[in-house]
Design a protein around this motif. Structure first.
Motif, PDB file in Angstrom:
ATOM      1  N   PRO A  24      -7.299  34.363  74.332  1.00  0.00           N
ATOM      2  CA  PRO A  24      -7.628  35.400  73.343  1.00  0.00           C
ATOM      3  C   PRO A  24      -8.818  35.051  72.456  1.00  0.00           C
ATOM      4  N   ILE A  25      -9.338  33.820  72.586  1.00  0.00           N
ATOM      5  CA  ILE A  25     -10.512  33.412  71.807  1.00  0.00           C
ATOM      6  C   ILE A  25     -11.763  33.467  72.673  1.00  0.00           C
TER       7      ILE A  25
ATOM      8  N   TRP B 240       0.175  39.151  73.631  1.00  0.00           N
ATOM      9  CA  TRP B 240       0.482  37.850  74.221  1.00  0.00           C
ATOM     10  C   TRP B 240      -0.145  36.739  73.400  1.00  0.00           C
ATOM     11  N   SER B 241       0.590  35.643  73.247  1.00  0.00           N
ATOM     12  CA  SER B 241       0.054  34.433  72.624  1.00  0.00           C
ATOM     13  C   SER B 241      -0.066  33.351  73.678  1.00  0.00           C
ATOM     14  N   PHE B 242      -1.007  32.442  73.470  1.00  0.00           N
ATOM     15  CA  PHE B 242      -1.280  31.383  74.440  1.00  0.00           C
ATOM     16  C   PHE B 242      -1.160  30.028  73.725  1.00  0.00           C
ATOM     17  N   GLY B 243      -2.054  29.085  73.989  1.00  0.00           N
ATOM     18  CA  GLY B 243      -2.003  27.777  73.354  1.00  0.00           C
ATOM     19  C   GLY B 243      -1.659  26.676  74.343  1.00  0.00           C
ATOM     20  N   ILE B 244      -1.824  25.443  73.896  1.00  0.00           N
ATOM     21  CA  ILE B 244      -1.562  24.290  74.766  1.00  0.00           C
ATOM     22  C   ILE B 244      -0.060  24.004  74.844  1.00  0.00           C
ATOM     23  N   GLN B 245       0.596  23.833  73.697  1.00  0.00           N
ATOM     24  CA  GLN B 245       2.057  23.761  73.610  1.00  0.00           C
ATOM     25  C   GLN B 245       2.662  22.561  74.347  1.00  0.00           C
ATOM     26  N   ASP B 246       2.234  21.384  73.950  1.00  0.00           N
ATOM     27  CA  ASP B 246       2.771  20.153  74.538  1.00  0.00           C
ATOM     28  C   ASP B 246       4.291  20.059  74.410  1.00  0.00           C
ATOM     29  N   ASP B 247       4.804  20.374  73.224  1.00  0.00           N
ATOM     30  CA  ASP B 247       6.243  20.234  72.998  1.00  0.00           C
ATOM     31  C   ASP B 247       7.036  21.133  73.938  1.00  0.00           C
TER      32      ASP B 247
ATOM     33  N   LYS C  67       3.548  33.743  75.679  1.00  0.00           N
ATOM     34  CA  LYS C  67       4.726  34.354  75.079  1.00  0.00           C
ATOM     35  C   LYS C  67       4.319  35.621  74.342  1.00  0.00           C
ATOM     36  N   THR C  68       5.301  36.450  74.017  1.00  0.00           N
ATOM     37  CA  THR C  68       5.005  37.649  73.243  1.00  0.00           C
ATOM     38  C   THR C  68       4.709  37.260  71.803  1.00  0.00           C
ATOM     39  N   THR C  69       3.815  38.026  71.172  1.00  0.00           N
ATOM     40  CA  THR C  69       3.409  37.697  69.807  1.00  0.00           C
ATOM     41  C   THR C  69       4.469  38.057  68.784  1.00  0.00           C
ATOM     42  N   ASP C  70       5.412  38.937  69.142  1.00  0.00           N
ATOM     43  CA  ASP C  70       6.416  39.333  68.155  1.00  0.00           C
ATOM     44  C   ASP C  70       7.599  38.366  68.096  1.00  0.00           C
ATOM     45  N   PHE C  71       8.314  38.210  69.231  1.00  0.00           N
ATOM     46  CA  PHE C  71       9.524  37.392  69.218  1.00  0.00           C
ATOM     47  C   PHE C  71       9.389  36.075  69.991  1.00  0.00           C
ATOM     48  N   GLY C  72       8.215  35.828  70.565  1.00  0.00           N
ATOM     49  CA  GLY C  72       8.023  34.576  71.278  1.00  0.00           C
ATOM     50  C   GLY C  72       8.756  34.505  72.600  1.00  0.00           C
ATOM     51  N   ASP C  73       9.002  35.663  73.220  1.00  0.00           N
ATOM     52  CA  ASP C  73       9.679  35.674  74.521  1.00  0.00           C
ATOM     53  C   ASP C  73       8.692  35.324  75.631  1.00  0.00           C
ATOM     54  N   PRO C  74       9.148  34.677  76.699  1.00  0.00           N
ATOM     55  CA  PRO C  74       8.255  34.378  77.812  1.00  0.00           C
ATOM     56  C   PRO C  74       7.707  35.654  78.458  1.00  0.00           C
ATOM     57  N   VAL C  75       6.416  35.666  78.726  1.00  0.00           N
ATOM     58  CA  VAL C  75       5.799  36.799  79.419  1.00  0.00           C
ATOM     59  C   VAL C  75       5.943  36.627  80.927  1.00  0.00           C
ATOM     60  N   PHE C  76       5.843  35.380  81.384  1.00  0.00           N
ATOM     61  CA  PHE C  76       5.986  35.048  82.803  1.00  0.00           C
ATOM     62  C   PHE C  76       7.047  33.953  82.948  1.00  0.00           C
ATOM     63  N   LYS C  77       7.441  33.693  84.168  1.00  0.00           N
ATOM     64  CA  LYS C  77       8.323  32.554  84.399  1.00  0.00           C
ATOM     65  C   LYS C  77       7.599  31.284  83.955  1.00  0.00           C
TER      66      LYS C  77
ATOM     67  N   GLY D 289       3.816  26.370  85.121  1.00  0.00           N
ATOM     68  CA  GLY D 289       2.522  27.024  84.899  1.00  0.00           C
ATOM     69  C   GLY D 289       1.942  26.737  83.531  1.00  0.00           C
ATOM     70  N   GLN D 290       0.623  26.572  83.482  1.00  0.00           N
ATOM     71  CA  GLN D 290      -0.110  26.374  82.233  1.00  0.00           C
ATOM     72  C   GLN D 290      -1.365  27.239  82.295  1.00  0.00           C
ATOM     73  N   ALA D 291      -1.284  28.449  81.705  1.00  0.00           N
ATOM     74  CA  ALA D 291      -2.428  29.355  81.676  1.00  0.00           C
ATOM     75  C   ALA D 291      -3.488  28.822  80.713  1.00  0.00           C
ATOM     76  N   PHE D 292      -4.705  29.369  80.815  1.00  0.00           N
ATOM     77  CA  PHE D 292      -5.781  28.916  79.930  1.00  0.00           C
ATOM     78  C   PHE D 292      -5.362  29.110  78.475  1.00  0.00           C
ATOM     79  N   PRO D 293      -5.331  28.045  77.677  1.00  0.00           N
ATOM     80  CA  PRO D 293      -4.758  28.125  76.331  1.00  0.00           C
ATOM     81  C   PRO D 293      -5.517  29.013  75.360  1.00  0.00           C
ATOM     82  N   TYR D 294      -6.821  29.169  75.576  1.00  0.00           N
ATOM     83  CA  TYR D 294      -7.654  29.863  74.589  1.00  0.00           C
ATOM     84  C   TYR D 294      -8.112  31.239  75.068  1.00  0.00           C
TER      85      TYR D 294
END
Length: 574
Positions: A238-239, A249-256, A205-215, A231-236
């Motif tokens: 940016p680290i 862009w922000s990533f993460g696991i995001q189970d919810d 998602k975008t780091t500002d408003f949390g909008d989806p970057v991809f479908k 889709g589940q991109a590699f969560p880490y």
């Protein structure tokens, strides 16, 4: 694919012309050719899966690990089984083609018997054969596709973009793709892939408003059955890789959010829901236990070639978790029987791609020849000859990693060398000439700079402890990918079963304990900080200088840590 004797003899003739060793056990190889690709269609929905090919367009050798430790609840569980332990778990016959594909056992002899694996031209042949028997089948790409070769780096991933379109990829997710930068990834999605390949990632998602970057997902009909691919991109990302390459862009696991997306797809009529993941298999197994409504996870990142899915129970029923290895070695094939709006049964097979047993697809081979042509002179430069097996795979070190560390020590004039625990990189057999292409297979990244840093002994321990926790934390959600940093010069003891901050002990340099307050010169490469951009020569220049100077790589002695707490662990054989 099922060959009769005449067809197989024709394949053998092609194989011989392509360089299969003259002392190959033809009878043994013949049995493999006649049985490996016999997988009749079952059910009414089929999904094919590749992952982590790391830009390997040509057939290669790739040795599987003899160290893939599972710690705590993961000990003795898939994917943390190596060698004979893996063969026993999946009832694979020792010495067979499958044994070579899935383990390191007798690697040198087996590699000469069965030849090279992968190659997009040979993979394309297999994909076409499987799709021909499975109308409507989709091809899923788990990512780490655009990075890992000189041609991918120099063409800004365009060679792999063209190859994936021709291969017939339908849906993909990503990890190393992001290291080409946000603008390049979106350019490929919006121009090259438009109307052809969907990039999906519910957790980007975008780091500002949390909008989806991809479908977050797509729903595609297969023989009248709506199938959702989430889709589940590699969560880490940016680290593990530079944040400056994906600053927005922000990533993460995001189970919810995954649960919400799965529920949404079901609400829109999906009768089959699968996740195309780049989490790594341990993370996928945990996610499968927590998120309801996923029929299967097609996983990647950890390069685990797992012959059969792991069935994970959860409050909604069960989820199949698969992982399809790396380097173009495998094609996963999943057949679902869908009845009354839900999955009623399945059959799965992870097919090894043996280049000598599958003819090259002419159209794909022509594309490969075309995209490689501008770079052949650079790629074919001979740097040295290796006396022993060179490989990169395993939790702590590989022989090609050791060569990189040795080069850093010598060329940079360092006391200690660190090399990242990357899992990609092709293998070379004893007697092979090391070319610039082989070196780039180990080092071709978009942040390749070398560094020479003054570092106190206390900081050395902190670094090793941090990386070790990323690898051996008992909670998979805190494992940030990669293997242990490879070390040159420094010796140490490691107890993977110990707690955080207590795993690294007995740090020594040239027979003397590391002094926490003393300053040491430490060479490394692949810095993730933006301040280190352009710090020193690219790593391939440093290693090439070293290889040219020695001419022959003698049998490499691995600088392995002394290990504690792993006796009897089926994830290690040394």
């Amino acid at each position: 694919m099922s060959m009769n004797r005449r067809e197989f003899l024709q394949v053998l003739a092609v194989a011989a012309g392509g360089g299969m060793a003259l002392h190959t056990d033809w009878a043994q190889a013949g049995k493999a050719a006649d049985t490996l690709y016999r997988f009749p269609r079952s059910g009414n929905v089929s999904l094919l899966h590749i992952t982590d090919c790391h830009a390997q367009l040509l057939p290669i050798h790739f040795r599987e690990p003899n160290v893939n430790l599972g710690i705590g609840s993961m000990q003795g569980q898939v994917p943390h089984l190596v060698g004979e332990h893996l063969l026993k778990a999946f009832r694979i016959k020792a010495g067979s083609a499958e044994a070579h594909a899935f383990t390191y056992l007798d690697f040198e002899q087996a590699a000469r018997t069965y030849g090279k694996v992968g190659g997009f031209a040979h993979l394309a042949t297999l994909v076409k054969q499987i799709k021909a028997s499975r109308p409507g089948a989709l091809l899923l790409d788990g990512g780490d596709t655009w990075q890992g070769s000189g041609t991918a780096l120099w063409s800004n991933a365009q060679d792999m973009v063209e190859a994936c379109k021709l291969l017939g990829v339908d849906v993909m997710t990503l990890h190393w793709e992001a290291t080409y930068g946000e603008e390049r990834v979106k350019e490929i999605e919006e121009k090259d892939f438009a109307g052809k390949i969907d990039i999906v990632a519910q957790n980007v998602k975008t780091t500002d408003f949390g909008d989806p970057v991809f479908k977050p997902y797509v729903i595609k009909p297969i023989n009248g059955v709506p199938v959702a691919i989430v889709g589940q991109a590699f969560p880490y990302t940016p680290i593990a890789n530079p944040r400056w390459q994906v600053p927005n862009w922000s990533f993460g696991i995001q189970d919810d959010n995954m649960q919400a997306v799965v529920d949404e797809a079901r609400g829109k009529g999906a009768q089959v829901v699968v996740v195309l993941s780049h989490n790594g298999m341990d993370v996928d197994l945990k996610m499968a236990s927590r998120v309801r409504g996923i029929d299967a996870i097609f996983g990647g990142h950890t390069h685990d070639g797992v012959p059969q899915p792991v069935v994970v129970k959860n409050p909604g029923g069960q989820t199949l978790v698969t992982n399809a290895g790396s380097n173009g070695k495998y094609l996963g094939v999943m057949d679902f029987e869908v009845k009354n709006g839900k999955v009623a049964g399945y059959r799965y097979k992870l097919l090894p791609v043996f280049a000598n047993l599958l003819p090259a697809d002419p159209e794909m081979q022509a594309l490969i020849d075309r995209v490689r042509a501008p770079y052949l002179d650079k790629l074919s430069e001979k740097l040295a000859v290796t006396e022993g097996l060179l490989y990169r795979r395993g939790n702590f070190n590989g022989t090609f990693d050791q060569v990189i560390c040795d080069a850093l020590l010598q060329v940079k004039g360092a006391d200690i060398a660190f090399s990242p625990g990357f899992r990609w990189g092709t293998s070379l057999l004893p007697g092979d000439t090391i070319t610039m292409e082989h070196l780039l297979d180990q080092t071709a990244i978009t942040y390749p700079w070398t560094t020479l840093t003054e570092m106190k002994g206390e900081m050395l321990k902190t670094i090793l402890e941090d990386v070790c926790d990323n690898l051996f934390n008992p909670d998979p959600y805190y494992q940030q990918g990669g293997d242990m940093v490879r070390v040159g010069g420094l010796q140490y003891t490691c107890d993977p079963t110990a707690g955080m901050g207590q795993r690294i002990q007995n740090m020594m340099l040239k027979g003397r304990p590391i002094d926490p307050d003393k300053v040491y010169k430490v060479a490394g490469w692949a810095p993730v900080s933006e301040e280190a951009r352009g710090a020193g020569a690219p790593i391939w220049e440093v290693v090439a200088e070293y290889l040219r100077s020695i001419g022959t790589v003698r049998t490499v002695q691995l600088n392995m840590p002394a290990l504690k707490g792993v006796a009897g662990n089926p994830g290690i054989v040394i």
